[in-house]
Design a protein around this motif. Sequence first.
Motif, PDB file in Angstrom:
ATOM      1  N   VAL A   1       0.599  -1.324  -0.467  1.00  0.00           N
ATOM      2  CA  VAL A   1       0.174   0.288   0.309  1.00  0.00           C
ATOM      3  C   VAL A   1       0.539   0.975   0.164  1.00  0.00           C
ATOM      4  CG1 VAL A   1      -2.057   1.141   1.046  1.00  0.00           C
ATOM      5  CG2 VAL A   1      -1.807  -1.360   1.182  1.00  0.00           C
TER       6      VAL A   1
ATOM      7  N   TYR B   1       2.224   2.375  -3.515  1.00  0.00           N
ATOM      8  CA  TYR B   1       1.639   2.208  -4.643  1.00  0.00           C
ATOM      9  C   TYR B   1       0.728   3.207  -4.096  1.00  0.00           C
ATOM     10  CZ  TYR B   1      -0.631   0.855  -9.004  1.00  0.00           C
ATOM     11  OH  TYR B   1      -1.287   0.376 -10.342  1.00  0.00           O
ATOM     12  N   ALA B   2       0.093   3.535  -3.290  1.00  0.00           N
ATOM     13  CA  ALA B   2      -0.929   4.641  -2.865  1.00  0.00           C
ATOM     14  C   ALA B   2      -0.487   5.300  -3.217  1.00  0.00           C
ATOM     15  CB  ALA B   2      -1.574   3.945  -1.392  1.00  0.00           C
ATOM     16  N   GLY B   3      -0.748   6.788  -2.991  1.00  0.00           N
ATOM     17  CA  GLY B   3      -0.581   8.169  -3.157  1.00  0.00           C
ATOM     18  C   GLY B   3       0.265   8.085  -1.816  1.00  0.00           C
TER      19      GLY B   3
ATOM     20  N   THR C   1      -0.484   8.841   1.684  1.00  0.00           N
ATOM     21  CA  THR C   1      -0.250   7.812   2.556  1.00  0.00           C
ATOM     22  C   THR C   1       0.449   7.130   3.087  1.00  0.00           C
ATOM     23  OG1 THR C   1      -3.118   7.233   1.080  1.00  0.00           O
ATOM     24  CG2 THR C   1      -2.037   4.869   2.248  1.00  0.00           C
TER      25      THR C   1
ATOM     26  N   ARG D   1       8.310  -1.897   0.600  1.00  0.00           N
ATOM     27  CA  ARG D   1       8.093  -0.761  -0.340  1.00  0.00           C
ATOM     28  C   ARG D   1       9.345   0.152  -1.262  1.00  0.00           C
ATOM     29  NH1 ARG D   1       9.473   4.625   0.970  1.00  0.00           N
ATOM     30  NH2 ARG D   1       8.096   6.416   0.024  1.00  0.00           N
TER      31      ARG D   1
ATOM     32  N   ARG E   1       6.809  -1.047 -10.116  1.00  0.00           N
ATOM     33  CA  ARG E   1       5.583   0.154 -10.268  1.00  0.00           C
ATOM     34  C   ARG E   1       5.931   0.902 -11.440  1.00  0.00           C
ATOM     35  NH1 ARG E   1       3.516   4.880  -6.492  1.00  0.00           N
ATOM     36  NH2 ARG E   1       5.612   6.528  -6.602  1.00  0.00           N
TER      37      ARG E   1
ATOM     38  N   THR F   1      -6.414  -1.751  -9.094  1.00  0.00           N
ATOM     39  CA  THR F   1      -5.703  -1.490  -7.947  1.00  0.00           C
ATOM     40  C   THR F   1      -5.280  -2.701  -7.576  1.00  0.00           C
ATOM     41  OG1 THR F   1      -6.119   0.427  -8.256  1.00  0.00           O
ATOM     42  CG2 THR F   1      -4.460  -0.595  -6.153  1.00  0.00           C
ATOM     43  N   GLN F   2      -5.977  -3.427  -6.706  1.00  0.00           N
ATOM     44  CA  GLN F   2      -6.208  -5.019  -6.036  1.00  0.00           C
ATOM     45  C   GLN F   2      -5.173  -5.716  -6.977  1.00  0.00           C
ATOM     46  OE1 GLN F   2      -9.733  -6.627  -4.077  1.00  0.00           O
ATOM     47  NE2 GLN F   2      -8.289  -7.882  -3.076  1.00  0.00           N
TER      48      GLN F   2
END
Length: 303
Positions: free
Chosen positions: A115, A118-120, A123, A174, A181, A196-197
């Motif tokens: 998370v 890949y998230a903003g 986050t 991470r 990505r 996304t999942q």
Amino acid sequence: MTDIPIVEEPGALRRYARMLWADKFALCAVIFLLVVVLMALFGPALMGDLATRQNLRGRNAPPFDLSRGWVWFMGADALGRPLLARIVVAAQNTMLVAAGAVLGSAVIGTTLGLVAGYAGKRTGEVIMRLADIIMSFPSLLLAVVVLYILGPSVPNLIIVLAITRIPVYLRTTRAEVLEIRERMFVQAALVMGAPTQRILFRHILPVVIPTLTTLATLDFAFVMLAESSLSFLGIGIQPPEITWGLMIAQGKQYLTNAWWLSFWPGLAIILTTLSLNLLSNWLRIALDPVQRWRLEMRGRKND
């Protein structure tokens, strides 16, 4: 017309078995770890009574004396219980705590790392600050404080050790995700409208798993040493439960006249940790497509 011979590629299992056979140190490590796992699974059922039965006439019996039977090969403890049986039985709790802590920290840390990578940005920053808070406390000191408050038990020990190891998997995952990505296959899946999942768990996670597998193997040894340290300090597993670390703690007062009480469980910890490190080194090469050719070439030469 001559037939062209077709060389079939060996299956994945056969290929890894050949690479393992090429590295004799890793092969010995795997065999030893399999023995430890079998001890943890079947030891209490086979030797549970011998490990708890007291015999004060044989207290601190010296090792290498087979007159009483093979189970007394390593000698006896201060209550006359055979050390070999106790080491076999203690393997279950030692492996249970280490496996539970590594599995828990790996699952939570990997999920948060996926998370965060890949998230903003916001986050990711929140998740990383959480990891920084956990890492700001020395792991053993945090374990000592929490176990002193909650009380020493197998579940509490697993939870505490798992929490202290979460940042290791979080940061590693991470860092991998931030690089993966940007690759073409992830961008293609994103353009095609994949959720996304699906991108995280179908495209990115399989690429990260080899690195996490190697890390978990090393971390297993670290957690096992941490559990032994806590048991040695008296805040780990408590009697009548038993671990290798607790056996060392119970034998420290007899080091001058009965060294074997702490020597054998200490040797079990050393050999298990060494085997895990050798296996981790083999996995690092075997799971890396760039480096595995070394093991494959050695395996072909041995054939």
